[in-house]
Design an enzyme around this catalytic site. Structure first.
Site, PDB file in Angstrom:
ATOM      1  N   CYS A   2       0.824  -1.194   0.000  1.00 36.92           N
ATOM      2  CA  CYS A   2       0.000   0.000   0.000  1.00 36.92           C
ATOM      3  C   CYS A   2       0.861   1.247   0.000  1.00 36.92           C
ATOM      4  O   CYS A   2       2.085   1.195  -0.061  1.00 36.92           O
ATOM      5  CB  CYS A   2      -0.899   0.028   1.241  1.00 36.92           C
ATOM      6  N   LEU A  51      -2.999  -2.154  -2.550  1.00 33.66           N
ATOM      7  CA  LEU A  51      -2.785  -3.176  -3.570  1.00 33.66           C
ATOM      8  C   LEU A  51      -3.087  -4.491  -2.877  1.00 33.66           C
ATOM      9  O   LEU A  51      -2.316  -4.954  -2.038  1.00 33.66           O
ATOM     10  CB  LEU A  51      -1.337  -3.138  -4.070  1.00 33.66           C
ATOM     11  N   ILE A  53      -3.236  -8.090  -1.802  1.00 32.62           N
ATOM     12  CA  ILE A  53      -2.404  -9.280  -1.990  1.00 32.62           C
ATOM     13  C   ILE A  53      -2.892 -10.432  -1.103  1.00 32.62           C
ATOM     14  O   ILE A  53      -2.974 -11.577  -1.534  1.00 32.62           O
ATOM     15  CB  ILE A  53      -0.924  -8.973  -1.658  1.00 32.62           C
ATOM     16  N   GLY A 365      16.149 -11.474  -6.101  1.00 35.95           N
ATOM     17  CA  GLY A 365      17.379 -11.871  -5.415  1.00 35.95           C
ATOM     18  C   GLY A 365      18.042 -10.732  -4.682  1.00 35.95           C
ATOM     19  O   GLY A 365      19.187 -10.865  -4.232  1.00 35.95           O
TER      20      GLY A 365
END
Length: 627
Positions: A2, A51, A53, A365
């Protein structure tokens, strides 16, 4: 994932404050296009963009503690929230959602700030005590999620992004001139400062308490401690410690209610992440890489080998030379909100834009080099430090001879590097760590500023640590939170994509701090424990090619549009007020025309010195910053 914003104020026009806060929140719609949250009373107005998730249906913010005393606005993810939720359940706390955010606010209601080291994740959040009108803010250990704020005697304004903070129009953006040398030297301004006066960043691994009278207290809740475990005697011992923790870190970060993919550069770190992801995935992992025209920077062929090995659903983005456009320059400034000297923000934006068309979450990574000693600069620091064993008189003599030879006979990059090493070796060890990673040398900086400027030493240097560990600590304290993680967060969130970094799992990191140096770097090779751990799973080509990193050959991106913008931005009256005009002209000419390493420096440094000044000038113009 967010973006959070808020205005805390005394004796304020509430209606006006609400309107300002809504503007701040709307400015970050890219960070959370799925939903919004809002709260306001006579003391504060808080908002967020979401957002979605985890817990897509019932995770709407703000979320409250069971007793409704505390509310939270949260940006980030808590990867171990299911375990923490079980712990709350065992003591009788009944939650109404499956959200990690609700877990955090109820932990705080019970444990207060002592909960901080229970949290494994990336985050920046705001908790409001509605009864005592106190606030508690916190940021994750490494600084994956941002938090900026402005304060004075009567108000605090905060946001996940600086451009959003400025939308409140509660202060005039003024240049923090004292931080310009820091920006030029490092390519960024270290926490807690920014290039704006009175706009601060909450440092990584810290919490901030705000009282009803606006008194602010900031304290660290964690500290990096390197303590070698003498029981780790062999590389196999090291692998036995790290392997299960790395697997657990990847597994935890796969927790999501939406599809998850992965960056795949062809390097050891991203290849290792993808290898472990496949063990926990029922379907082919979606992987993404960038292909550069310049072969020196391109690892896409290696990424394809890894993708084939693990049967991933692989996607490539072609990044062509001479692709620079003025639009992407201004886009970077808009989303980062401050000058950003790392041009790899360009390919990061481009690839995250591609990834966001396929998934909402991607593992990377990032952090592997910082945690397991992967950077080649660590060897360079070691070599320079060893030069101190040579008598200073001899070093000075060789230094002057190499400079003379290089200027009179031929332009040798190797001799230039030797000369630079001899010069830096005159410094203390903490200063050597700083200087070997500086964008502008001390001499160059004094020339650009038009006056001498001297930096304080690396203040976290610890003589009880090895040279390697001190160099790693420097990268953890400065480059990781202020460069790499800024680039990843802002460019991914510009495309509404959440990026997770298993190498920055706190349990894995703490274990890495106990490894002897010999299992990190030796004979020019880094991440030895990871190499050993993954050697039977990852194709040999991943280990056998030179490390290149995810960066662009900026000199190959130069085109007419780049040159025109550079000339326009450096020919500004405020730039001549801030810097030596002749130095600006020299940097412009070299940065636009040199095509290879030479006695004047590496092509990377020369083009990025120009880029850093372009960014500074463009930022002053874009945000109408008072100089």
């Amino acid at each position: 994932m967010c973006g959070i914003v808020g205005i805390i104020s005394i004796n304020d026009d509430v209606a006006k404050r609400i309107e300002e806060c809504k503007k701040m929140s709307h400015e970050m719609i890219h960070r959370g296009p799925d939903d919004e949250g809002f709260f306001s009373d006579d003391f504060c107005t808080l908002a967020m963009r979401r957002l979605a998730i985890i817990d897509l249906k019932s995770g709407k913010q703000p979320l409250y503690s069971v007793d409704k005393r505390y509310l939270i606005f949260f940006n980030g993810e808590i990867y171990n929230y299911k375990i923490l939720r079980q712990q709350l359940s065992q003591i009788g706390v009944v939650l109404t959602s499956n959200s990690d955010t609700e877990v955090v606010v109820n932990l705080f209601a019970i444990y207060g700030k002592e909960m901080m080291n229970m949290l494994h994740g990336m985050f920046a959040f705001c908790i409001y005590d509605k009864i005592q009108r106190r606030f508690f803010f916190a940021r994750d250990k490494f600084g994956e999620k941002p938090f900026f704020y402005f304060s004075d005697a009567s108000q605090i304004v905060f946001s996940s992004e600086i451009n959003s903070l400025l939308k409140a129009k509660r202060f005039t953006p003024k240049l923090n001139r004292g931080m310009i040398p820091e920006y030029l030297r490092r390519g960024f301004v270290p926490d807690s400062n920014t290039l704006l006066q009175n706009v601060l960043s909450l440092p990584p691994g810290c919490y901030m308490e705000v009282e009803v009278d606006m008194k602010i207290v900031i304290e660290p809740y964690t500290k990096t401690v390197y303590s070698k475990d003498e029981n780790i005697k062999t590389i196999d011992d090291a692998v036995s410690l790290i392997r299960p923790l790395f697997e657990k870190a990847v597994e935890k970060q796969l927790t999501s209610d939406v599809p998850v993919g992965a960056f795949l550069s062809g390097g050891i770190d991203s290849s290792s992440v993808v290898a472990i992801m496949t063990k926990f995935s029922n379907a082919p992992v979606k992987t993404f890489t960038a292909r550069f025209q310049n072969q020196k920077y391109d690892e896409s062929s290696i990424a394809r080998v890894v993708a084939k090995k693990f049967a991933t659903d692989h996607h490539e983005l072609v990044v062509e030379d001479n692709q620079f456009t003025e639009d992407i320059f201004w886009l970077i400034l808009r989303h980062i909100g401050v000058p950003f000297a790392d041009s790899s923000a360009i390919p990061t934006y481009l690839i995250t834009k591609m990834i966001s068309g396929h998934v909402k979450v991607a593992l990377s990574g990032d952090g592997g080099d910082e945690v397991f000693g992967g950077y080649t600069v660590f060897d360079w620091i070691n070599k320079v430090a060893k030069l101190k064993n040579i008598p200073e008189l001899v070093r000075n003599s060789v230094f002057h001879s190499t400079n003379l030879f290089n200027s009179l006979f031929f332009d040798s990059n190797k001799i230039r590097q030797l000369s630079k090493a001899l010069d830096i070796s005159k410094l203390s060890i903490p200063r050597i760590i700083q200087e070997t990673q500086a964008l502008f040398s001390q001499t160059e900086l004094s020339y650009v500023l038009g006056q001498d400027y001297y930096f304080s030493e690396f203040n976290s240097y610890n003589e009880s640590n090895s040279l390697l560990r001190n160099a790693m600590l420097y990268r953890l304290q400065y480059d990781l939170p202020q460069d790499m993680l800024v680039k990843v967060d802002r460019m991914s969130m510009a495309n509404s994509l959440e990026v997770r970094s298993p190498f920055l799992d706190p349990v894995l990191f703490e274990a890495s701090c106990t490894l002897p140096d010999k299992f990190l770097r030796k004979n020019g090779l880094g991440k030895l424990v990871i190499r050993k751990m993954m050697k039977d799973e990852i194709p040999d080509i991943v280990f056998n090619h030179p490390k290149s990193g995810f960066s662009i050959p900026l000199h190959s991106f130069r085109n007419q549009e780049f040159s025109a913008l550079a000339k326009y931005l450096l020919d500004k009256s405020y730039m001549y007020e801030l810097f030596n005009k002749q130095a600006l002209n020299d940097i412009l000419i070299i940065g636009l025309n040199d095509v290879e390493n030479s006695r004047s420096g590496s092509i990377y440094r020369k083009t990025h010195q120009l880029w850093s000044l372009m960014m500074l000038s463009g930022w002053i113009e874009m945000y109408n910053v008072e100089v």
